[in-house]
Design an enzyme around this catalytic site. Structure first.
Site, PDB file in Angstrom:
ATOM      1  N   LYS A   1      -6.082   3.921   8.927  1.00 29.05           N
ATOM      2  CA  LYS A   1      -5.199   4.871   8.255  1.00 29.05           C
ATOM      3  C   LYS A   1      -5.760   6.290   8.337  1.00 29.05           C
ATOM      4  O   LYS A   1      -5.014   7.263   8.515  1.00 29.05           O
ATOM      5  CB  LYS A   1      -5.006   4.455   6.801  1.00 29.05           C
TER       6      LYS A   1
ATOM      7  N   SER B   1       0.808  -1.229   0.000  1.00 33.11           N
ATOM      8  CA  SER B   1       0.000   0.000   0.000  1.00 33.11           C
ATOM      9  C   SER B   1       0.842   1.281   0.000  1.00 33.11           C
ATOM     10  O   SER B   1       0.291   2.372  -0.103  1.00 33.11           O
ATOM     11  CB  SER B   1      -0.952   0.013   1.204  1.00 33.11           C
TER      12      SER B   1
END
Length: 780
Positions: free
Chosen positions: A727, A684
């Site tokens: 996140k 990611s």
């Protein structure tokens, strides 16, 4: 007797053979095994001459090289009748005693023992006196009595004894057949007077008879004890029958009757009831002292105590259940909705299979306590077992009854503890289950956690199908990666992300502070926390997705206040932002230093960890070289590949991105991710690396207010990622206002609380170009 022995001439010097553990008497015929070299040489010498050899007993059995002081002086002159050589080198000889002899001198010790032997001549009278005849008759009678007591006496020896007329020969014959110890036998052979020797034999026989009588009495007592126990058993059986006729009962009958009563009340299914009846009938016919009785009794106790048909009534009031869930836990809407859906379906359909839920999330977010709350909302019993470190399959399925100390597995034990067949059963730490030579416990969980199979769960100890379909199983785990795919497929996974700072503040005010005040003996008026103080605890004294450390710090402050009160300084305490340090010391966790300005070659990424989200800076520098790529920061293989893919994308689109193509051959590229001591991996960070790389090569600055996450392909497409809520929380903590995420993660925005969405602007990107439009400034 053999009269020819009187005529045999015995030379003054003979080979000597020391024998162990036996005394040879005249007229005895017995085999001897000869193994020592000197002894074999003595036998050979005797055979080479007149076959005569002097046999005397050695004093110490273990002595291998006996000398003159190690052997008795009185022994027997014997004739070697036969000799056999054995395969192992030893010699077997058959000897017959001829006459007693006394060792006068040892003339040689090599190659074998040679001795001067003086023959012992015994006085033999004429006619026997009445006293001597009486003595001989007494000895014969004693020997007969001893033979009748199953002593090891041959019938042939008894016949010979009856025909011996010489007192000395009678004494020797009896002594050689009653198995005396070496010392006693040697004492007898050394008595030269026949009558004295016979008297001594009579005394020995009298003692042996007394010992035999005592031995027989002990044996008969043992037999009587055995007969007594058998007799008692039959009498007990008769007594039981008589008591049954009289309407009375004994303790065992009461025991069985109590079990039968419990069995009827337990309402077992047909199959289980049939097996229980069979085992109960076995118990009735079994003696209470039998080894299997206690094992079978324990098994029956387990059968009757299990909740085969006992259930609790569910609380089907949706509103009340919602109120209970809200009281116990703040937010967690998705979990609460799932429980309320279960209740709603249960209200409409009485017979339904219990779902298998699995709460997955970081430590301290309330997974275990949520299980208790669910049980309270449903009005069910709550059972919790920890699977952390379980490596034995028998922990789940139990041991078979044949093993000593066998018990059912933890599932059946938990149901017995709950007392109902429909509790909320929590399997804590599912991802910590291990496997070793005792089996794989996760394989045993496959049947347990399958609504299509667990209606007939089989425990090895109970060995009967038990219906678990009414149980509401809730498993918890921090991560799902270690859970086998077959087991994962059976679970309905509900993810619990971490809390925002605002949510932590609300939870602290509603739950944690009151709980810690009560735990430390304080009242609400004794200590108060300002919102800023709690927020400082959250941001500077804890770094977690959950709440455990926050509660620990609150408890630490409460304990310090309690100590002040105990010392007499009793006045109300207000904990403010400025006084937190006086209680807990300097801040332990400083927030990640914010980027003060837009920079070239530095991009802000977002990472997921087991304890929540983190921000991640990616730095890229270029320097004069030959186009090599260096990666540092303890990156995993996947992350390294993402950096390679980012570089390939930049090279392939250099012209469009405003990058001089010659730079790739003239400059070396160094990609570094700070916090180098922490291992990092995952795809990611691909877009973050590509942005930092393109920024460094093109000279365009990266906006400090933009964070990004997403996997990059060689074609520049941005692929979806996981852990979006964690996140986003990390971005909020770092005061970042804009997050670039893959467009295919748009569906995950629904899981993010509205309050959080108001603080952050989400930009959806399908390609790398869209990411760069937001993240990079125009080149000036």
């Amino acid at each position: 007797m053999n009269p020819t022995t009187k005529e045999i001439h015995i030379p003054e010097e003979l080979p000597l053979l020391p024998v162990r553990d036996v005394v040879i008497f005249p007229y005895m015929i017995l085999p001897l095994f000869v193994g020592r070299e000197k002894s074999i040489a003595a036998v050979d010498a005797a055979l080479a001459r007149d076959r005569l050899i002097f046999l005397t007993t050695q004093k110490e059995l273990a002595e291998e090289e006996p000398g003159p002081e190690d052997i008795y002086t009185v022994g027997t002159v014997a004739m070697i009748m036969r000799m056999f050589k054995l395969p192992d080198g030893r010699v077997k000889i058959l000897v017959q005693g001829l006459a007693k002899g006394r060792l006068t001198q040892l003339t040689s010790q090599s190659p074998f023992l040679t001795a001067q032997v003086e023959r012992i001549v015994e006085h033999r009278g004429g006619e026997l006196s009445l006293e001597t005849e009486a003595l001989m008759r007494t000895v014969r009678e004693q020997l007969s009595q001893l033979a009748e007591m199953d002593r090891a006496l041959s019938p042939e020896a008894l016949v010979i004894v009856e025909n011996v007329e010489d007192p000395g020969s009678l004494a020797d014959l009896v002594a050689s057949n009653i198995g005396l110890r070496v010392g006693e036998s040697q004492g007898l052979i050394e008595i030269s007077d026949p009558l004295e020797r016979l008297h001594r034999v009579k005394d020995i026989l009298a003692k042996e008879l007394e010992l035999a009588v005592v031995q027989d009495r002990i044996q008969s007592q043992a037999k009587e004890e055995m007969g007594k126990s058998q007799r008692e058993y039959f009498l007990r059986e008769q007594l039981r029958a008589i008591q049954a006729e009289l309407g009375e009962s004994d303790a065992r009958a009461e025991d069985v009757a109590e079990l039968r009563q419990k069995l009827d009340a337990a309402k077992l299914p047909e199959e289980a009831k049939g097996e229980a009846e069979k085992q109960l009938r076995r118990l009735e016919t079994m003696h209470p002292e039998a080894a299997e009785y206690s094992m079978l009794r324990t098994y029956m106790d387990w059968l009757v105590d299990l909740p085969w048909s006992r259930s609790t009534r569910d609380n089907l009031d949706i509103g009340k259940a919602r109120k209970v869930l809200d009281e116990d836990h703040y937010n967690l809407e998705k979990v609460k909705e799932r429980i309320l859906e279960f209740l709603a379906v249960r209200k409409l359909k009485k017979e339904m299979k219990g779902p298998i839920l699995c709460f997955v999330g970081p430590p301290g977010v309330g997974k275990t306590s949520l299980g208790k709350s669910v049980a309270r909302a449903l009005g069910r019993k709550f059972v919790r077992i920890s699977l952390g470190g379980v490596r034995d399959e028998a922990e789940i399925r139990g041991h078979r009854r044949t093993y000593v100390g066998a018990l059912p597995g933890r599932i059946i034990q938990g149901l017995k503890q709950a007392g109902t067949n429909n509790p909320v059963f929590m399997l804590d730490e599912l991802d910590k289950v291990g496997a070793d030579f005792r089996g794989d416990p996760s394989a045993a969980l496959l049947e347990l956690l399958d609504p299509e199979q667990n209606h007939a769960f089989s425990d090895h100890y109970i060995s009967l199908p038990f219906d678990l379909s009414k149980v509401l199983f809730i498993a918890t785990a921090n991560i799902m990666d270690p859970v086998p795919s077959a087991l994962k497929d059976r679970l309905e996974v509900i993810r619990l992300a971490g809390y925002t700072s605002e949510e932590k503040l609300s939870i602290a005010k509603r739950y944690l502070i009151p709980r810690q005040l009560d735990a430390n003996g304080l009242k609400t008026a004794d200590v108060r926390f300002s919102e800023n103080a709690v927020m400082k605890l959250i941001t500077e004294y804890t770094a977690e997705a959950g709440l455990r450390n926050l509660e620990r710090e609150l408890g630490s402050i409460c304990r310090k206040v309690a100590r002040r009160f105990a010392e007499g300084k009793r006045h109300s305490v207000l904990v403010t932002e400025s006084t937190v340090a006086s209680f807990l010391g300097a801040a332990r966790y400083l927030p990640e230093e914010e980027r003060r300005e837009n920079e070239i070659g530095v991009a802000t990424g977002l990472a997921w960890t087991e304890v929540g989200g983190e921000i991640l800076y990616v730095e890229v520098n270029t320097m004069k070289g030959k186009g090599s790529l260096t990666l540092t920061g303890q990156l995993g293989d996947v992350m390294k590949e993402s950096a390679q893919a980012a570089l390939s994308y930049a090279r392939a689109h250099a012209t469009e991105l405003g990058i001089d193509p010659n730079l790739f051959e003239e400059r070396d590229v160094h990609v570094h991710v700070p916090a180098g001591a922490i291992p990092k991996d995952g795809p990611s960070a691909g877009v973050t690396m590509a942005t930092a790389l393109i920024s460094a090569l093109s000279g365009r600055r990266v906006s400090k207010d933009v964070a990004m996450t997403g996997e990059i392909t060689l074609r520049g497409k941005v692929l979806p990622i996981g852990g979006l809520k964690e996140k986003a929380l990390a971005a909020v903590r770092a005061h970042i206002e804009t997050i670039v995420i893959p467009r295919r993660n748009e569906k995950d925005l629904e899981e993010i609380p509205k309050a959080l969405r108001k603080k952050v602007r989400f930009i959806l990107a399908r390609t790398m170009d869209e990411v760069l439009q937001v993240a990079l400034e125009e080149k000036t």
